[in-house]
Scaffold this active site. Structure first.
Site, PDB file in Angstrom:
ATOM      1  N   PRO A   1       0.815  -1.227   0.000  1.00 21.66           N
ATOM      2  CA  PRO A   1       0.000   0.000   0.000  1.00 21.66           C
ATOM      3  C   PRO A   1       0.846   1.273   0.000  1.00 21.66           C
ATOM      4  CG  PRO A   1      -0.765  -1.542   1.679  1.00 21.66           C
ATOM      5  CD  PRO A   1       0.547  -2.061   1.175  1.00 21.66           C
TER       6      PRO A   1
ATOM      7  N   GLU B   1       2.365  -9.637   7.117  1.00 22.97           N
ATOM      8  CA  GLU B   1       3.328  -8.814   7.840  1.00 22.97           C
ATOM      9  C   GLU B   1       4.040  -7.817   6.933  1.00 22.97           C
ATOM     10  OE1 GLU B   1       4.865 -12.682   8.826  1.00 22.97           O
ATOM     11  OE2 GLU B   1       3.838 -12.752   6.938  1.00 22.97           O
TER      12      GLU B   1
ATOM     13  N   ARG C   1      -1.743  -8.832 -21.201  1.00 22.87           N
ATOM     14  CA  ARG C   1      -2.684  -8.568 -22.303  1.00 22.87           C
ATOM     15  C   ARG C   1      -2.159  -7.534 -23.296  1.00 22.87           C
ATOM     16  NH1 ARG C   1      -5.687  -4.137 -21.875  1.00 22.87           N
ATOM     17  NH2 ARG C   1      -7.536  -4.897 -22.966  1.00 22.87           N
TER      18      ARG C   1
ATOM     19  N   ASP D   1      -9.584  -0.406 -26.190  1.00 27.80           N
ATOM     20  CA  ASP D   1     -10.248  -0.426 -24.891  1.00 27.80           C
ATOM     21  C   ASP D   1     -10.131   0.895 -24.147  1.00 27.80           C
ATOM     22  OD1 ASP D   1      -7.764  -2.690 -23.523  1.00 27.80           O
ATOM     23  OD2 ASP D   1      -7.645  -0.574 -23.992  1.00 27.80           O
TER      24      ASP D   1
HETATM   25  N1  4GX Z   1      -1.605  -2.735  -3.284  1.00 25.40           N
HETATM   26  N2  4GX Z   1      -1.155  -5.411   0.520  1.00 25.40           N
HETATM   27  C1  4GX Z   1       1.072  -6.463   0.710  1.00 25.40           C
HETATM   28  C2  4GX Z   1       1.932  -7.230   2.865  1.00 25.40           C
HETATM   29  C3  4GX Z   1       2.866  -6.092   3.116  1.00 25.40           C
HETATM   30  C4  4GX Z   1       2.856  -5.383   4.297  1.00 25.40           C
HETATM   31  C5  4GX Z   1       3.754  -4.345   4.457  1.00 25.40           C
HETATM   32  C6  4GX Z   1       4.590  -4.769   2.321  1.00 25.40           C
HETATM   33  C7  4GX Z   1       4.627  -4.057   3.476  1.00 25.40           C
HETATM   34  C8  4GX Z   1      -1.543  -3.908  -1.441  1.00 25.40           C
HETATM   35  C9  4GX Z   1      -2.247  -2.909  -2.163  1.00 25.40           C
HETATM   36  C10 4GX Z   1      -1.895  -4.433  -0.120  1.00 25.40           C
HETATM   37  C11 4GX Z   1      -1.415  -5.720   1.910  1.00 25.40           C
HETATM   38  C12 4GX Z   1      -0.176  -6.264  -0.136  1.00 25.40           C
HETATM   39  C13 4GX Z   1      -0.128  -5.889   2.709  1.00 25.40           C
HETATM   40  N3  4GX Z   1       3.732  -5.774   2.128  1.00 25.40           N
HETATM   41  N4  4GX Z   1      -0.514  -4.256  -2.193  1.00 25.40           N
HETATM   42  N5  4GX Z   1       0.745  -6.866   2.078  1.00 25.40           N
HETATM   43  N6  4GX Z   1      -3.335  -2.266  -1.770  1.00 25.40           N
HETATM   44  O1  4GX Z   1      -2.847  -3.958   0.460  1.00 25.40           O
HETATM   45  O2  4GX Z   1      -0.557  -3.536  -3.321  1.00 25.40           O
END
Ligand code: 4GX
Length: 249
Positions: free
Chosen positions: A91, A118, A156, A171
């Site tokens: 995120p 984590e 794609r 698209d």
């Molecule tokens: N867009 N997540 C990754 C594990 C995590 C935790 C901390 C790195 C640091 C997300 C999103 C997402 C949840 C994937 C936590 N990785 N990834 N995960 N929205 O919410 O890409």
């Protein structure tokens, strides 16, 4: 041919999705090779540990640097320049976009790192990762679904993956606008008809109506997209006409 590696503790989440439909066909036709690796296989202790408690204390576990470094170096090579892009889903990353998908589709190799629950030891970011990417402002349980989203959007776009009918050129977002409304038989469904212009056989009128609908829909739903598309004078006129019509309604 694009080579994609994915490091995940849960390859099963991705297997089914990658086998089906266009992604499955893209692999059997040799447009892309997708390799899933469980990085637990790169843990060195007898319990195959991949996470540990955070320094400084606090809740939750942190993914250890060692297994991921060993996995990336085994798969991508020890030379960071030869390795290609190493993508981390989180995120905290830069927002994924069609523009980034187009850029990634030009690479010859991509390596996705998916974490679960984590966080990561920060040295994974500083020493391995070239791109940290988010698919949106919400929290998921792991990086596997984001990796699937990105793989889908990239594959794609590879030459030959989509047939003419499915073309990526036609698209939404190819021209930066949202799509116009579509209809198929029957002409009247549960009392709901279709715009008469579509039955007129007048191809220029139909094209004009569709363009106008795309412009209007973009204005109503995603006005910020209009800031970056180049509108012709004709587009500007269609949009002004459409605005006037919707104001009168
Ligand atoms: N867009 N997540 C990754 C594990 C995590 C935790 C901390 C790195 C640091 C997300 C999103 C997402 C949840 C994937 C936590 N990785 N990834 N995960 N929205 O919410 O890409």
């Amino acid at each position: 041919m694009l080579n994609i590696d994915v490091l995940t503790l849960f390859p099963g989440i991705m297997e089914g999705a990658l086998r089906e439909s266009i992604l499955g066909r893209a692999q059997t036709q040799g447009h892309v090779k997708i390799n899933l690796t469980n990085f637990r296989d790169y843990a060195t202790d007898k319990h195959r540990t991949v996470d540990d408690y955070p320094y400084g204390g606090g809740a939750g576990m942190v993914l250890k640097a060692e297994p991921l470094y060993r996995a990336v170096e085994d798969i991508g090579g020890v030379d960071p320049h030869a390795r290609g892009r190493v993508l981390l889903m989180s995120p905290q990353g830069v927002p994924f976009s069609q523009k980034l998908a187009v850029e990634l589709a030009r690479e010859s190799r991509l390596l996705f790192i998916c974490g679960h629950y984590e966080g990561f030891d920060e040295r994974i970011r500083t020493g391995l990762v070239t791109d940290e990417i988010s698919i949106g402002d919400y929290v998921l349980t792991g990086g596997e679904l984001p990796a699937l989203v990105m793989i889908d959007a990239v594959v794609r776009l590879l030459p030959g993956v989509l047939g003419n009918d499915e073309s990526a050129q036609t698209d939404s977002f190819a021209d930066g606008l949202l799509e116009f409304p579509q209809y198929t038989r029957p002409e009247v469904f549960r009392g709901m008809g279709i715009p008469p212009v579509l039955l007129s056989g007048h191809h220029a009128q139909i094209a004009k109506w569709r363009r106008q609908q795309s412009l209007l829909r973009t204005l109503q739903r995603r006005p910020e997209l209009l800031d970056t598309v180049v509108l012709t004078r004709e587009d500007q006129k269609l949009l002004d006409d459409a605005k006037r019509e919707s104001d009168n309604r």
